[in-house]
Scaffold this motif. Structure first.
Motif, PDB file in Angstrom:
ATOM      1  N   GLY A  66       0.781  -1.227   0.000  1.00  0.00           N
ATOM      2  CA  GLY A  66       0.000   0.000   0.000  1.00  0.00           C
ATOM      3  C   GLY A  66       0.812   1.276   0.000  1.00  0.00           C
ATOM      4  O   GLY A  66       0.375   2.289  -0.552  1.00  0.00           O
ATOM      5  N   TRP A  84      -1.894   3.320   0.921  1.00  0.00           N
ATOM      6  CA  TRP A  84      -2.266   3.226   2.329  1.00  0.00           C
ATOM      7  C   TRP A  84      -1.076   2.713   3.132  1.00  0.00           C
ATOM      8  O   TRP A  84      -0.115   2.170   2.581  1.00  0.00           O
ATOM      9  CB  TRP A  84      -3.467   2.296   2.510  1.00  0.00           C
ATOM     10  CG  TRP A  84      -3.231   0.871   2.092  1.00  0.00           C
ATOM     11  CD1 TRP A  84      -2.712  -0.143   2.848  1.00  0.00           C
ATOM     12  CD2 TRP A  84      -3.477   0.316   0.792  1.00  0.00           C
ATOM     13  NE1 TRP A  84      -2.631  -1.297   2.116  1.00  0.00           N
ATOM     14  CE2 TRP A  84      -3.089  -1.051   0.851  1.00  0.00           C
ATOM     15  CE3 TRP A  84      -3.988   0.824  -0.403  1.00  0.00           C
ATOM     16  CZ2 TRP A  84      -3.200  -1.893  -0.246  1.00  0.00           C
ATOM     17  CZ3 TRP A  84      -4.096  -0.017  -1.493  1.00  0.00           C
ATOM     18  CH2 TRP A  84      -3.715  -1.357  -1.409  1.00  0.00           C
ATOM     19  N   ASN A 156     -10.062  10.039   2.026  1.00  0.00           N
ATOM     20  CA  ASN A 156     -10.420   9.465   3.320  1.00  0.00           C
ATOM     21  C   ASN A 156     -11.673  10.080   3.912  1.00  0.00           C
ATOM     22  O   ASN A 156     -12.254   9.508   4.836  1.00  0.00           O
ATOM     23  CB  ASN A 156      -9.245   9.595   4.292  1.00  0.00           C
ATOM     24  CG  ASN A 156      -8.228   8.485   4.109  1.00  0.00           C
ATOM     25  OD1 ASN A 156      -8.444   7.365   4.559  1.00  0.00           O
ATOM     26  ND2 ASN A 156      -7.141   8.784   3.414  1.00  0.00           N
ATOM     27  N   LEU A 163     -13.187   3.831   5.568  1.00  0.00           N
ATOM     28  CA  LEU A 163     -12.500   5.110   5.436  1.00  0.00           C
ATOM     29  C   LEU A 163     -12.894   6.027   6.587  1.00  0.00           C
ATOM     30  O   LEU A 163     -13.931   5.850   7.230  1.00  0.00           O
ATOM     31  CB  LEU A 163     -12.835   5.761   4.096  1.00  0.00           C
ATOM     32  CG  LEU A 163     -12.380   5.024   2.837  1.00  0.00           C
ATOM     33  CD1 LEU A 163     -12.849   5.769   1.593  1.00  0.00           C
ATOM     34  CD2 LEU A 163     -10.865   4.858   2.812  1.00  0.00           C
ATOM     35  N   GLU A 185     -18.818  -1.964   6.288  1.00  0.00           N
ATOM     36  CA  GLU A 185     -17.351  -1.943   6.429  1.00  0.00           C
ATOM     37  C   GLU A 185     -16.635  -3.146   5.817  1.00  0.00           C
ATOM     38  O   GLU A 185     -15.604  -2.970   5.151  1.00  0.00           O
ATOM     39  CB  GLU A 185     -16.961  -1.783   7.907  1.00  0.00           C
ATOM     40  CG  GLU A 185     -15.463  -1.680   8.104  1.00  0.00           C
ATOM     41  CD  GLU A 185     -15.079  -1.120   9.461  1.00  0.00           C
ATOM     42  OE1 GLU A 185     -13.925  -1.341   9.868  1.00  0.00           O
ATOM     43  OE2 GLU A 185     -15.906  -0.456  10.107  1.00  0.00           O
ATOM     44  N   PHE A 189     -13.623  -1.795   1.223  1.00  0.00           N
ATOM     45  CA  PHE A 189     -12.402  -1.746   0.419  1.00  0.00           C
ATOM     46  C   PHE A 189     -12.651  -2.288  -0.987  1.00  0.00           C
ATOM     47  O   PHE A 189     -12.116  -1.757  -1.967  1.00  0.00           O
ATOM     48  CB  PHE A 189     -11.287  -2.539   1.113  1.00  0.00           C
ATOM     49  CG  PHE A 189      -9.925  -2.290   0.510  1.00  0.00           C
ATOM     50  CD1 PHE A 189      -9.321  -1.047   0.615  1.00  0.00           C
ATOM     51  CD2 PHE A 189      -9.260  -3.298  -0.158  1.00  0.00           C
ATOM     52  CE1 PHE A 189      -8.076  -0.811   0.066  1.00  0.00           C
ATOM     53  CE2 PHE A 189      -8.015  -3.069  -0.720  1.00  0.00           C
ATOM     54  CZ  PHE A 189      -7.416  -1.824  -0.602  1.00  0.00           C
ATOM     55  N   LEU A 192     -14.365   0.366  -2.883  1.00  0.00           N
ATOM     56  CA  LEU A 192     -13.400   1.414  -3.239  1.00  0.00           C
ATOM     57  C   LEU A 192     -12.575   1.021  -4.453  1.00  0.00           C
ATOM     58  O   LEU A 192     -12.365   1.832  -5.369  1.00  0.00           O
ATOM     59  CB  LEU A 192     -12.496   1.699  -2.042  1.00  0.00           C
ATOM     60  CG  LEU A 192     -11.568   2.902  -2.150  1.00  0.00           C
ATOM     61  CD1 LEU A 192     -12.366   4.187  -2.235  1.00  0.00           C
ATOM     62  CD2 LEU A 192     -10.608   2.938  -0.969  1.00  0.00           C
ATOM     63  N   LEU A 193     -12.108  -0.226  -4.495  1.00  0.00           N
ATOM     64  CA  LEU A 193     -11.313  -0.694  -5.631  1.00  0.00           C
ATOM     65  C   LEU A 193     -12.140  -0.702  -6.916  1.00  0.00           C
ATOM     66  O   LEU A 193     -11.644  -0.329  -7.984  1.00  0.00           O
ATOM     67  CB  LEU A 193     -10.761  -2.088  -5.347  1.00  0.00           C
ATOM     68  CG  LEU A 193      -9.637  -2.172  -4.300  1.00  0.00           C
ATOM     69  CD1 LEU A 193      -9.262  -3.622  -4.039  1.00  0.00           C
ATOM     70  CD2 LEU A 193      -8.409  -1.377  -4.742  1.00  0.00           C
TER      71      LEU A 193
END
Length: 221
Positions: A66, A84, A156, A163, A185, A189, A192-193
């Motif tokens: 990341g 990240w 973010n 996030l 949650e 991710f 997001l991708l």
């Protein structure tokens, strides 16, 4: 001046860009994570301190994928610089007021990015006072520092768990809605991708990124 420097930065070859971006990227990501730990400790959660993660030493926070690989790839292929660090462990249940204090712990990361963007703007301002062999690289590095910190701040603040913006939303929502929203949650991710690779993420973030860049340009340049 800032947008002229951004154009100069984009005209660099790949090796030059990686060299200029390396330090700003590492510190933008690691200071962001350390800020979460400091604020969590202030509000009563000692988890990050016990793990040795309340530190501005980048080696404690670097994630090989990341922090190094993904930002390097995004510099190569273009698009929003993305990356990240290893997340700082926070036990929100140990905060003195978990739901309320979660907001401040989450906001600490984007807040630290905004402060670093200001720091890099000041570095650009003093760069003309230095010898030419220092001033030009410093101005370009400062520009990279502003860009990466603004991108990380805006990214973010996206209201998507895990996030920081998602955690802020959970803190602000009524209990029942917060509980339902927090269930996103585990998939955050992946979402997001998908948004990133379909270029939807860029379309969402760029207007906000440009607004913050224009604000910094107005304030300092």
């Amino acid at each position: 001046m800032l947008f002229e420097l951004l154009q100069a930065l984009s005209s660099l070859d790949t090796v030059q860009r990686i060299t200029i971006y390396a330090l700003p990227v590492i510190f933008a990501i690691t200071v962001h994570e350390a800020a979460h730990g400091y604020v969590a400790r202030y509000f009563g959660d000692m988890t990050a301190e016990a793990a040795g993660r309340i530190s501005f030493n980048p080696l404690r926070h670097i994630d090989p994928i990341g922090t190094l690989l993904i930002p390097g790839l995004t510099l190569l292929v273009g698009g929003i610089l993305f990356g990240w660090a290893k997340p700082v462990p926070v036990n929100f249940g140990r905060l003195r007021h978990p739901k309320r204090d979660m907001l401040w712990v989450a906001a600490a990361g984007p807040g630290s990015n905004f402060i670093m963007a200001i720091f890099w703007a000041l570095a650009i301002k003093v760069s003309p006072l230095l010898p030419a062999f220092v001033s030009t690289p410093l101005a370009l590095m400062g520009t990279a520092g502003i860009m990466i910190n603004v991108v990380l701040m805006v990214l973010n603040l996206l209201p998507l768990p895990p996030l920081d913006g998602g955690r802020i939303a959970v803190s602000l929502l009524p209990h029942r809605l917060a509980w339902q929203f927090a269930k996103v949650e585990p998939y955050g991710f992946i979402i997001l991708l998908v948004l990133m690779f379909t270029h939807v993420l860029g379309a969402i973030l760029w207007p906000f990124i440009m607004t913050v860049l224009q604000l910094i340009s107005w304030l300092f340049f």
